[in-house]
Design a protein around this motif. Structure first.
Motif, mmCIF file in Angstrom:
data_model
loop_
_atom_site.group_PDB
_atom_site.id
_atom_site.type_symbol
_atom_site.label_atom_id
_atom_site.label_comp_id
_atom_site.label_asym_id
_atom_site.label_seq_id
_atom_site.Cartn_x
_atom_site.Cartn_y
_atom_site.Cartn_z
ATOM 1 N N PRO A 105 101.017 79.078 12.203
ATOM 2 C CA PRO A 105 102.390 78.733 11.807
ATOM 3 C C PRO A 105 103.410 78.880 12.936
ATOM 4 N N ASP A 106 103.275 79.913 13.777
ATOM 5 C CA ASP A 106 104.271 80.093 14.834
ATOM 6 C C ASP A 106 104.214 78.959 15.854
ATOM 7 N N GLU A 107 103.009 78.505 16.161
ATOM 8 C CA GLU A 107 102.851 77.390 17.093
ATOM 9 C C GLU A 107 103.370 76.090 16.477
ATOM 10 N N LEU A 108 103.076 75.879 15.184
ATOM 11 C CA LEU A 108 103.579 74.689 14.495
ATOM 12 C C LEU A 108 105.104 74.675 14.483
ATOM 13 N N ALA A 109 105.706 75.844 14.251
ATOM 14 C CA ALA A 109 107.170 75.931 14.227
ATOM 15 C C ALA A 109 107.763 75.534 15.577
ATOM 16 N N LYS A 110 107.128 75.972 16.656
ATOM 17 C CA LYS A 110 107.617 75.616 17.991
ATOM 18 C C LYS A 110 107.551 74.101 18.212
ATOM 19 N N ARG A 111 106.462 73.507 17.758
ATOM 20 C CA ARG A 111 106.287 72.071 17.955
ATOM 21 C C ARG A 111 107.255 71.253 17.103
ATOM 22 N N LEU A 112 107.501 71.721 15.900
ATOM 23 C CA LEU A 112 108.273 70.928 14.947
ATOM 24 C C LEU A 112 109.784 71.124 15.053
ATOM 25 N N ALA A 113 110.202 72.245 15.577
ATOM 26 C CA ALA A 113 111.641 72.550 15.612
ATOM 27 C C ALA A 113 112.473 71.451 16.282
ATOM 28 N N PRO A 114 112.065 70.885 17.419
ATOM 29 C CA PRO A 114 112.896 69.860 18.068
ATOM 30 C C PRO A 114 112.965 68.542 17.280
ATOM 31 N N ALA A 115 112.028 68.342 16.345
ATOM 32 C CA ALA A 115 111.975 67.056 15.640
ATOM 33 C C ALA A 115 112.227 67.216 14.142
ATOM 34 N N LYS A 116 112.937 68.279 13.763
ATOM 35 C CA LYS A 116 113.161 68.534 12.329
ATOM 36 C C LYS A 116 113.856 67.368 11.633
ATOM 37 N N ALA A 117 114.792 66.751 12.301
ATOM 38 C CA ALA A 117 115.573 65.687 11.666
ATOM 39 C C ALA A 117 114.704 64.507 11.251
ATOM 40 N N LYS A 118 113.567 64.318 11.938
ATOM 41 C CA LYS A 118 112.677 63.192 11.618
ATOM 42 C C LYS A 118 111.642 63.549 10.556
ATOM 43 N N ARG A 119 111.642 64.798 10.109
ATOM 44 C CA ARG A 119 110.653 65.268 9.124
ATOM 45 C C ARG A 119 111.387 65.688 7.856
ATOM 46 N N PRO A 120 111.445 64.825 6.828
ATOM 47 C CA PRO A 120 112.226 65.139 5.626
ATOM 48 C C PRO A 120 111.876 66.483 4.998
ATOM 49 N N LEU A 121 110.630 66.886 5.086
ATOM 50 C CA LEU A 121 110.197 68.123 4.441
ATOM 51 C C LEU A 121 110.859 69.359 5.050
ATOM 52 N N ILE A 122 111.190 69.291 6.333
ATOM 53 C CA ILE A 122 111.735 70.465 7.020
ATOM 54 C C ILE A 122 113.138 70.209 7.588
ATOM 55 N N ALA A 123 113.707 69.056 7.280
ATOM 56 C CA ALA A 123 114.984 68.678 7.894
ATOM 57 C C ALA A 123 116.092 69.691 7.622
#
Length: 380
Positions: A105-123
């Motif tokens: 999860p910590d690695e996924l969070a690092k990868r996803l944080a810059p692109a949150k706006a493009k991911r409705p689930l985590i926007a």
């Protein structure tokens, strides 16, 4: 070599990046499952969700997966939730190589944080909330992800390793297909009695009549030895059915019940594949009522056009259980049955219950006398 691969895992695990890389290296097609679904539904997934709801989307997703499972030389990157609905991960396992790309999860969070706006689930999640949200979803989804054939470390595994996995992969054995007489039930010696009577009465010129008909269907016996005479066929049939209903004793081959229990506890699927017809199986069910509870499917002569040694019956059994022939193990005792297992391109285990080992060994990949002390690990 396997000809279709499904990559599963949480968003951000690298499914699309890895899939495109390996597909290009192999000369295969890469398919993003979300893109494929959108092409089928004619709109974006988010639009479809808003209009029709998740349940309708999951149905579309499952139908799309069934189409992809028929493609060859493809690598499919699935949506993060796809394996968790509709038995989808079982469809993937049955039709190809499923790889769970596991990332913490910590690695996924690092990868996803810059692109949150493009991911409705985590926007709408803050950076502080993101890791906890991902961890919670992973916990719920992991039992489905872990059903994959392979689990790999997506944080450190080099892309080249995926190609090696695919090229070296042989689908694991996941299903056991059992002939009935002489494999599950100790009835072959009793059939020698009744077919010996029939042979003596109607074909005295064939003292080995009871051996000639082993492993063949009643329809085949009628066609080959009593062709064209319906009255005679009815007379022979009555002799056989009366014997099965009134005289035959249905006792288990030593060790087979424990062996099948061990298989099912380990998660393997099981099926009876027999040349017997439904009429015979009714007698079996009356005498051994627990038998059907031991199996996920039963293939009788009515379900196949050609009898053993043709592979039809075993291919039907594999299809009913949802597996490729290479994922199945056949247990047989008759020569025709062993030939059928081999013709189906399945690992074939011969039982020396009806014929001696000298007859069985050339036709089988392994030979056992019975199931006493035999572990599933020997074949699976």
């Amino acid at each position: 070599m396997v000809d279709r691969v499904f990559l599963i895992g949480y968003m951000g695990s690298g499914k699309s990046t890895i899939g495109r890389y390996v597909a290009k290296d192999l000369g295969w097609r890469f398919i993003d499952m979300d893109d494929f679904v959108e092409s089928r539904i004619g709109c974006s997934i988010s639009e479809f969700f808003a209009k029709n709801g998740e349940e309708a989307f999951r149905r579309e997703e499952t139908e799309a997966l069934k189409c992809l499972a028929a493609e060859k030389n493809v690598i499919v990157a699935t949506g993060g939730g796809a394996p968790c609905f509709g038995g989808n991960v079982d469809v993937m396992n049955a039709s190809g190589l499923t790889i769970f790309i596991n990332v913490a999860p910590d690695e996924l969070a690092k990868r996803l944080a810059p692109a949150k706006a493009k991911r409705p689930l985590i926007a709408g999640k803050s950076d502080d909330e993101l890791e906890g949200f991902i961890a919670g979803q992973l916990k719920a989804r992991e039992p489905f992800y872990r059903k994959a054939v392979m689990v790999v470390d997506g944080a450190s595994l080099p892309f080249s390793a995926y190609k090696m996995f695919i090229e070296a992969f042989e689908p694991p054995k996941r299903a056991a297909l059992f002939d009935l007489d002489g494999v599950i039930l100790d009835t072959e010696s009793q059939y020698d009695i009744i077919w010996g009577r029939i042979g003596k009465k109607y074909h005295p010129e064939m003292p080995d009549f009871h051996k000639r008909i082993k492993g063949t269907t009643l329809t085949s016996i009628f066609d080959n030895y009593f062709g064209g005479d319906e009255a005679l066929q009815a007379e022979v049939g009555k002799m056989l059915w009366d014997f099965e209903a009134e005289e035959m004793k249905y006792e288990f081959i030593p060790g087979v019940k424990n062996f099948i229990t061990s298989l099912r506890e380990a998660g393997y699927k099981t099926a009876i594949v027999t040349s017997s017809d439904e009429s015979k199986m009714k007698s079996v069910r009356r005498s051994v009522p627990e038998l059907y509870d031991m199996f996920d499917a039963v293939v009788t002569s009515e379900l196949t056009e050609h009898s053993k040694p043709a592979p039809d019956c075993y291919l039907t059994g594999a299809r009913l259980l949802g597996f490729q022939p290479s994922q199945c193990v056949v247990f047989e005792d008759s020569k025709n049955g062993l030939l059928a297992g081999r013709a189906a391109k399945m690992f074939t285990v011969g039982l020396a219950t009806t014929f001696p080992r000298s007859v069985v060994e050339p036709l089988a990949d392994d030979v056992i006398d019975n199931f006493v002390g035999v572990s599933p690990a020997r074949f699976f």
